[in-house]
Design a protein around this motif. Structure first.
Motif: not given
Length: 133
Positions: A104-106, A68-89
């Motif tokens: 986005f899973v690490l 969260f960079d401020d109250a209005e802006k958020s981002s997700l860190l790209v994952g480390d490949g520990s889950a398949a890209a098409d998986a839902v976690v």
């Protein structure tokens, strides 16, 4: 080093938005206890500013980090490949489980190392690639 944080309460298992300021050892102890219970949610920031802020949600060995960079802006860190890209976690976000793309899973170990790096440097941008929400 001092850090300001809010987390899943050990007593209730529910997220408490009441912030604590402590050394990193106390936060690490809290994280380790949550990890032993299998899931949790922690928000951290440096005591000198409300932002940036990182949020780590995890369940089992899988985690997701929000920035969260401020109250209005958020981002997700790209994952480390520990889950398949098409998986839902599912990981803890405050008091609920939220579904995230495997993109986005690490691993919890990697996520915790990145949170500790942020606490030491105060620079979230260097942790990896971020995708704005």
């Amino acid at each position: 080093m001092s850090v300001t944080w809010a987390a899943t309460a050990l007593e209730s298992g529910r997220y408490s938005a009441v912030e604590s300021e402590s050394d990193t050892e106390e936060l690490t102890d809290h994280f380790n206890e949550l990890r032993s219970r299998g899931q949790g949610y922690i928000e951290v920031r440096l005591p000198v500013s409300d932002f940036p802020r990182l949020a780590l949600g995890f369940q089992g060995d899988q985690a997701v980090i929000h920035r969260f960079d401020d109250a209005e802006k958020s981002s997700l860190l790209v994952g480390d490949g520990s889950a398949a890209a098409d998986a839902v976690v599912d990981v803890a976000v405050m008091d609920d489980l939220a579904a995230f793309s495997g993109d986005f899973v690490l691993t919890v170990d990697r996520a915790w190392a990145l949170v500790r790096n942020f606490i030491q440097t105060g620079v979230p941008g260097e942790l990896g690639e971020w995708r704005k929400l």
